[in-house]
Design a protein around this motif. Sequence first.
Motif, mmCIF file in Angstrom:
data_model
loop_
_atom_site.group_PDB
_atom_site.id
_atom_site.type_symbol
_atom_site.label_atom_id
_atom_site.label_comp_id
_atom_site.label_asym_id
_atom_site.label_seq_id
_atom_site.Cartn_x
_atom_site.Cartn_y
_atom_site.Cartn_z
ATOM 1 N N THR A 86 0.832 -1.206 0.000
ATOM 2 C CA THR A 86 0.000 0.000 0.000
ATOM 3 C C THR A 86 0.865 1.254 0.000
ATOM 4 O O THR A 86 0.554 2.239 -0.692
ATOM 5 C CB THR A 86 -0.916 -0.006 1.228
ATOM 6 N N TRP A 87 1.952 1.217 0.752
ATOM 7 C CA TRP A 87 2.859 2.361 0.806
ATOM 8 C C TRP A 87 3.488 2.632 -0.557
ATOM 9 O O TRP A 87 3.592 3.791 -0.987
ATOM 10 C CB TRP A 87 3.929 2.105 1.849
ATOM 11 N N MET A 88 3.885 1.566 -1.266
ATOM 12 C CA MET A 88 4.457 1.740 -2.603
ATOM 13 C C MET A 88 3.426 2.278 -3.586
ATOM 14 O O MET A 88 3.733 3.135 -4.430
ATOM 15 C CB MET A 88 5.019 0.406 -3.098
ATOM 16 N N ASP A 89 2.178 1.791 -3.482
ATOM 17 C CA ASP A 89 1.122 2.308 -4.361
ATOM 18 C C ASP A 89 0.844 3.787 -4.067
ATOM 19 O O ASP A 89 0.545 4.569 -4.989
ATOM 20 C CB ASP A 89 -0.156 1.491 -4.194
ATOM 21 N N GLY A 94 -0.668 7.708 -5.683
ATOM 22 C CA GLY A 94 -1.320 8.693 -4.837
ATOM 23 C C GLY A 94 -2.715 8.263 -4.407
ATOM 24 O O GLY A 94 -3.131 7.122 -4.601
ATOM 25 N N ARG A 95 -3.439 9.223 -3.801
ATOM 26 C CA ARG A 95 -4.822 8.990 -3.386
ATOM 27 C C ARG A 95 -5.671 10.182 -3.817
ATOM 28 O O ARG A 95 -5.370 11.320 -3.429
ATOM 29 C CB ARG A 95 -4.906 8.793 -1.869
ATOM 30 N N PRO A 96 -6.745 9.984 -4.593
ATOM 31 C CA PRO A 96 -7.177 8.694 -5.150
ATOM 32 C C PRO A 96 -6.173 8.167 -6.158
ATOM 33 O O PRO A 96 -5.371 8.911 -6.717
ATOM 34 C CB PRO A 96 -8.514 9.033 -5.798
ATOM 35 N N ARG A 97 -6.241 6.858 -6.397
ATOM 36 C CA ARG A 97 -5.316 6.217 -7.310
ATOM 37 C C ARG A 97 -5.462 6.845 -8.708
ATOM 38 O O ARG A 97 -6.553 6.861 -9.283
ATOM 39 C CB ARG A 97 -5.582 4.713 -7.373
ATOM 40 N N THR A 98 -4.322 7.336 -9.239
ATOM 41 C CA THR A 98 -4.342 8.067 -10.506
ATOM 42 C C THR A 98 -3.189 7.595 -11.390
ATOM 43 O O THR A 98 -2.070 7.416 -10.912
ATOM 44 C CB THR A 98 -4.214 9.581 -10.254
ATOM 45 N N LEU A 120 -8.588 6.948 -13.267
ATOM 46 C CA LEU A 120 -8.840 7.211 -11.841
ATOM 47 C C LEU A 120 -9.607 6.055 -11.208
ATOM 48 O O LEU A 120 -10.473 5.442 -11.843
ATOM 49 C CB LEU A 120 -9.679 8.488 -11.682
ATOM 50 N N ASN A 121 -9.274 5.786 -9.965
ATOM 51 C CA ASN A 121 -10.127 4.956 -9.124
ATOM 52 C C ASN A 121 -10.722 5.896 -8.089
ATOM 53 O O ASN A 121 -10.153 6.130 -7.019
ATOM 54 C CB ASN A 121 -9.327 3.845 -8.456
ATOM 55 N N LEU A 122 -11.852 6.464 -8.426
ATOM 56 C CA LEU A 122 -12.460 7.498 -7.603
ATOM 57 C C LEU A 122 -13.637 6.906 -6.830
ATOM 58 O O LEU A 122 -14.668 6.569 -7.412
ATOM 59 C CB LEU A 122 -12.924 8.663 -8.485
ATOM 60 N N LEU A 154 -8.317 1.682 -2.981
ATOM 61 C CA LEU A 154 -6.858 1.742 -3.066
ATOM 62 C C LEU A 154 -6.309 0.895 -4.213
ATOM 63 O O LEU A 154 -5.088 0.759 -4.348
ATOM 64 C CB LEU A 154 -6.233 1.278 -1.747
ATOM 65 N N VAL A 155 -7.188 0.339 -5.039
ATOM 66 C CA VAL A 155 -6.737 -0.484 -6.166
ATOM 67 C C VAL A 155 -6.191 0.416 -7.271
ATOM 68 O O VAL A 155 -6.887 1.322 -7.743
ATOM 69 C CB VAL A 155 -7.900 -1.340 -6.711
#
Length: 210
Positions: A86-89, A94-98, A120-122, A154-155
């Motif tokens: 999760t830390w590497m992602d 970033g957050r949201p996953r982009t 985006l994973n929004l 977080l995917v």
Amino acid sequence: MQETTAGQGHHGKDTATRHMVYMDLSPTRVTRVEGALRRSVRYRPRQLVKVHTAPARPFWFYLLIGMTGTLLLWMVLSTAAGWFSTWMDDLHYGRPRTFQTDARVGHNEQRGLPSHFIALNLHRRIEIIEFAGGDPAQARIFMGPELYHANDELVPVELKFADLNNDGKPDMVVLYQGQHLVYINDGKSFRLSTQAEQDGIEQALQHLGW
């Protein structure tokens, strides 16, 4: 001690001198022997001290301890691996996953600029934004699948482009959770692949190793 007494009687005659010998009247010193007054000590025989040794534990006890330790170690390592992933992602997406990339897909690219894509994973919903030819005025949004599991926000989502149906135009592949979603390039925009196209697309993906 010796004492001498002299005197005269009634007739004026000297009486015989009397010698009185007195014994030493000082008390005799008595030395008490401490040992004599002590009670006789009875020697007790030495008692044998029994050393209690723990009985040998059965084999299954050590087996249970080993299995419990292995389970705890696996849980700790699994938690650490999940946290590290999760830390590497977080660092990469970033957050949201982009995810962002440029690709030449033939849409409004007359000026020579490639199209820009943002995936985006929004809020657990995958969305793809295309800026055709890099022009924000030509932005298009493609709605992808919705994710339902816990922590699916977080995917990470990635995009790749390749000609999967051999028509000379690069198609768009959305990658997430080990799955892929294919959008076919029709020359002006993208559309979802049909069921009839799936066999050919799967073969092309296997050939590319995606």
